[in-house]
Scaffold this motif. Structure first.
Motif, mmCIF file in Angstrom:
data_model
loop_
_atom_site.group_PDB
_atom_site.id
_atom_site.type_symbol
_atom_site.label_atom_id
_atom_site.label_comp_id
_atom_site.label_asym_id
_atom_site.label_seq_id
_atom_site.Cartn_x
_atom_site.Cartn_y
_atom_site.Cartn_z
ATOM 1 N N GLY A 7 0.678 -1.388 0.068
ATOM 2 C CA GLY A 7 0.041 -0.022 -0.061
ATOM 3 C C GLY A 7 0.855 1.200 -0.024
ATOM 4 O O GLY A 7 0.551 2.291 -0.724
ATOM 5 N N LEU A 8 1.906 1.378 0.785
ATOM 6 C CA LEU A 8 2.820 2.347 0.962
ATOM 7 C C LEU A 8 3.737 2.349 -0.495
ATOM 8 O O LEU A 8 3.598 3.588 -0.937
ATOM 9 C CB LEU A 8 3.844 2.283 2.006
ATOM 10 C CG LEU A 8 3.421 2.524 3.327
ATOM 11 C CD1 LEU A 8 4.414 2.181 4.463
ATOM 12 C CD2 LEU A 8 2.938 3.696 3.625
ATOM 13 N N VAL A 9 3.979 1.530 -1.094
ATOM 14 C CA VAL A 9 4.651 1.468 -2.344
ATOM 15 C C VAL A 9 3.508 2.136 -3.386
ATOM 16 O O VAL A 9 3.814 3.204 -4.277
ATOM 17 C CB VAL A 9 5.255 0.064 -2.956
ATOM 18 C CG1 VAL A 9 5.272 0.339 -4.283
ATOM 19 C CG2 VAL A 9 6.250 -0.297 -1.867
ATOM 20 N N ILE A 10 2.542 1.931 -3.458
ATOM 21 C CA ILE A 10 1.487 2.072 -4.470
ATOM 22 C C ILE A 10 1.114 3.763 -4.080
ATOM 23 O O ILE A 10 1.357 4.741 -5.123
ATOM 24 C CB ILE A 10 0.067 1.543 -4.552
ATOM 25 C CG1 ILE A 10 0.455 -0.061 -5.091
ATOM 26 C CG2 ILE A 10 -0.939 2.151 -5.088
ATOM 27 C CD1 ILE A 10 -0.732 -0.955 -4.851
ATOM 28 N N PHE A 11 0.697 4.149 -2.971
ATOM 29 C CA PHE A 11 0.384 5.329 -2.475
ATOM 30 C C PHE A 11 1.430 6.612 -2.731
ATOM 31 O O PHE A 11 1.303 7.364 -3.316
ATOM 32 C CB PHE A 11 -0.177 5.351 -0.966
ATOM 33 C CG PHE A 11 -0.857 6.724 -0.706
ATOM 34 C CD1 PHE A 11 -2.026 7.042 -0.819
ATOM 35 C CD2 PHE A 11 -0.170 7.690 0.016
ATOM 36 C CE1 PHE A 11 -2.919 8.017 -0.648
ATOM 37 C CE2 PHE A 11 -0.691 8.829 0.470
ATOM 38 C CZ PHE A 11 -1.931 8.961 0.293
ATOM 39 N N ILE A 12 2.614 6.187 -2.061
ATOM 40 C CA ILE A 12 3.982 7.104 -2.148
ATOM 41 C C ILE A 12 4.134 7.381 -3.548
ATOM 42 O O ILE A 12 4.559 8.036 -3.996
ATOM 43 C CB ILE A 12 4.850 6.655 -0.903
ATOM 44 C CG1 ILE A 12 4.239 6.723 0.263
ATOM 45 C CG2 ILE A 12 5.825 7.580 -1.281
ATOM 46 C CD1 ILE A 12 3.785 7.980 0.792
ATOM 47 N N GLY A 13 4.245 6.017 -4.132
ATOM 48 C CA GLY A 13 4.734 5.972 -5.530
ATOM 49 C C GLY A 13 4.106 6.841 -6.475
ATOM 50 O O GLY A 13 4.705 7.642 -7.255
ATOM 51 N N ILE A 46 -6.554 5.689 -3.875
ATOM 52 C CA ILE A 46 -7.395 4.929 -3.148
ATOM 53 C C ILE A 46 -6.950 3.629 -3.019
ATOM 54 O O ILE A 46 -7.081 3.124 -1.841
ATOM 55 C CB ILE A 46 -8.829 5.157 -3.761
ATOM 56 C CG1 ILE A 46 -9.438 6.401 -3.730
ATOM 57 C CG2 ILE A 46 -9.737 4.150 -2.937
ATOM 58 C CD1 ILE A 46 -10.481 6.748 -4.375
ATOM 59 N N LEU A 47 -6.640 3.067 -3.960
ATOM 60 C CA LEU A 47 -6.193 1.470 -3.809
ATOM 61 C C LEU A 47 -4.904 1.498 -2.821
ATOM 62 O O LEU A 47 -4.792 0.583 -1.915
ATOM 63 C CB LEU A 47 -5.557 0.919 -4.980
ATOM 64 C CG LEU A 47 -4.975 -0.377 -5.023
ATOM 65 C CD1 LEU A 47 -6.151 -1.435 -4.321
ATOM 66 C CD2 LEU A 47 -4.466 -0.885 -6.381
ATOM 67 N N GLY A 48 -4.094 2.435 -2.945
ATOM 68 C CA GLY A 48 -2.918 2.355 -1.764
ATOM 69 C C GLY A 48 -3.378 2.640 -0.473
ATOM 70 O O GLY A 48 -2.842 1.946 0.294
ATOM 71 N N ILE A 52 -2.874 0.417 2.739
ATOM 72 C CA ILE A 52 -2.223 0.861 3.885
ATOM 73 C C ILE A 52 -3.006 0.504 5.330
ATOM 74 O O ILE A 52 -2.619 0.034 6.096
ATOM 75 C CB ILE A 52 -1.801 2.447 3.724
ATOM 76 C CG1 ILE A 52 -0.780 2.738 2.569
ATOM 77 C CG2 ILE A 52 -1.442 3.068 5.187
ATOM 78 C CD1 ILE A 52 -0.444 4.173 2.228
ATOM 79 N N VAL A 53 -4.190 1.111 5.031
ATOM 80 C CA VAL A 53 -5.034 0.844 6.232
ATOM 81 C C VAL A 53 -5.304 -0.638 6.663
ATOM 82 O O VAL A 53 -5.278 -0.997 7.667
ATOM 83 C CB VAL A 53 -6.540 1.634 6.001
ATOM 84 C CG1 VAL A 53 -7.404 1.206 7.107
ATOM 85 C CG2 VAL A 53 -6.371 3.155 5.708
ATOM 86 N N TYR A 54 -5.445 -1.416 5.616
ATOM 87 C CA TYR A 54 -5.943 -2.824 5.857
ATOM 88 C C TYR A 54 -4.638 -3.443 6.430
ATOM 89 O O TYR A 54 -4.424 -4.281 7.262
ATOM 90 C CB TYR A 54 -6.330 -3.596 4.587
ATOM 91 C CG TYR A 54 -6.710 -4.976 4.682
ATOM 92 C CD1 TYR A 54 -7.721 -5.295 5.614
ATOM 93 C CD2 TYR A 54 -5.998 -5.956 4.007
ATOM 94 C CE1 TYR A 54 -8.033 -6.599 5.596
ATOM 95 C CE2 TYR A 54 -6.030 -7.313 4.182
ATOM 96 C CZ TYR A 54 -7.276 -7.705 5.037
ATOM 97 O OH TYR A 54 -7.411 -9.003 5.344
ATOM 98 N N GLY A 55 -3.330 -3.256 5.640
ATOM 99 C CA GLY A 55 -2.116 -3.726 5.995
ATOM 100 C C GLY A 55 -1.681 -3.366 7.471
ATOM 101 O O GLY A 55 -1.197 -4.174 8.254
#
Length: 192
Positions: A7-13, A46-48, A52-55
Motif C-alpha cells: 500500500g505504501l509503495v502504491i500510494f507514495i509511488g 485510493i487503492l494504496g 495501507i489501512v488494511y495492512g
C-alpha cells in the motif's frame, strides 16, 4: 506487513511521480488528457490508501517492538500533531501568514505529523508507516520549494484574521480527531 508495504509503495509511488518523473508525468497527461490522468491517480491513490489501512490493521495484530517510548512522549506528540493540523489547514485558507512563511504548509504538516508519530510509537509497523511518510514529505517539500523558486512564486502577505481562522479550524479538527476519531478509526485513544 507485506500488504502495508505494498500500500505504501502504491500510494507514495503515485504521489512521488511529480518529484521523480515530471517529464514522464507531463507526457502521460498530454497523451491521455488531464481527466484520465486525474482518474488513474485517484484510483491508484485510493487503492494504496485502502491497502495501507488494511495492512496496518493486520500488522497491529502481531506487533514487533523495536523500542519503548517514554510515557510522556504522547503529550509531545499531541502538541506536535496539533501544530501539524494547523499547518495542514493553512494550505486551504488563502492569505494567511503560515502559507507565506512555509510556502508548502500541507506537506510541512504531513512531515510534522509523521515525525510526531515516530516519537510516540515503537513497533516495526509504526516505524515503517511513519518513516515512509516523513521521508516522502521531506522530498516532496524540497521539490515543491524548488518549483516555487524556479517559477518565482511569491505568496501574498498574510492577514491576522485569516491566521485566526487557520488556528481555530486546525485546533478544532485536531481535537475532534485526537479525542474521538482517532479512537474510532485507529482503535487508539491517544489522550485517554
Amino acid at each position: 506487513m507485506v500488504i502495508l508495504v505494498l500500500g505504501l509503495v502504491i500510494f507514495i509511488g503515485v504521489h512521488s511521480i511529480r518529484i521523480m518523473a515530471a517529464p514522464w508525468r507531463a507526457a502521460q497527461i498530454e497523451r491521455f488528457g488531464p481527466r484520465a490522468w486525474r482518474g488513474a491517480f485517484a484510483l491508484l491513490s485510493i487503492l494504496g490508501f485502502v491497502l495501507i489501512v488494511y495492512g496496518y490493521g493486520l500488522s497491529r495484530r502481531y506487533p514487533v517492538p523495536v523500542w519503548l517510548p517514554p510515557f510522556w512522549m504522547a503529550h509531545v506528540t499531541a502538541l506536535l500533531t496539533a501544530i501539524a493540523f494547523i499547518m495542514i489547514v493553512a494550505a486551504y485558507v488563502p492569505g494567511n501568514h503560515f502559507k507565506r512563511a512555509l510556502g508548502q504548509p500541507f506537506v510541512s504538516g504531513v512531515a510534522l505529523w509523521a515525525f510526531a508519530h515516530l516519537l510516540a510509537n515503537g513497533t516495526l509497523n509504526d516505524i515503517i508507516l511513519f518513516a515512509v511518510f516523513l521521508v516522502w514529505a521531506l522530498f516532496e517539500l524540497r521539490g515543491e520549494n524548488r518549483r516555487d523558486r524556479e517559477a518565482g512564486v511569491v505568496y501574498p502577505e498574510g492577514q491576522a484574521s485569516r491566521d485566526v481562522i487557520v488556528i481555530v479550524v486546525g485546533l478544532v479538527a485536531w481535537a475532534v480527531f485526537a479525542f474521538w476519531l482517532h479512537g474510532v478509526l485507529i482503535g487508539v485513544r491517544p489522550l485517554g
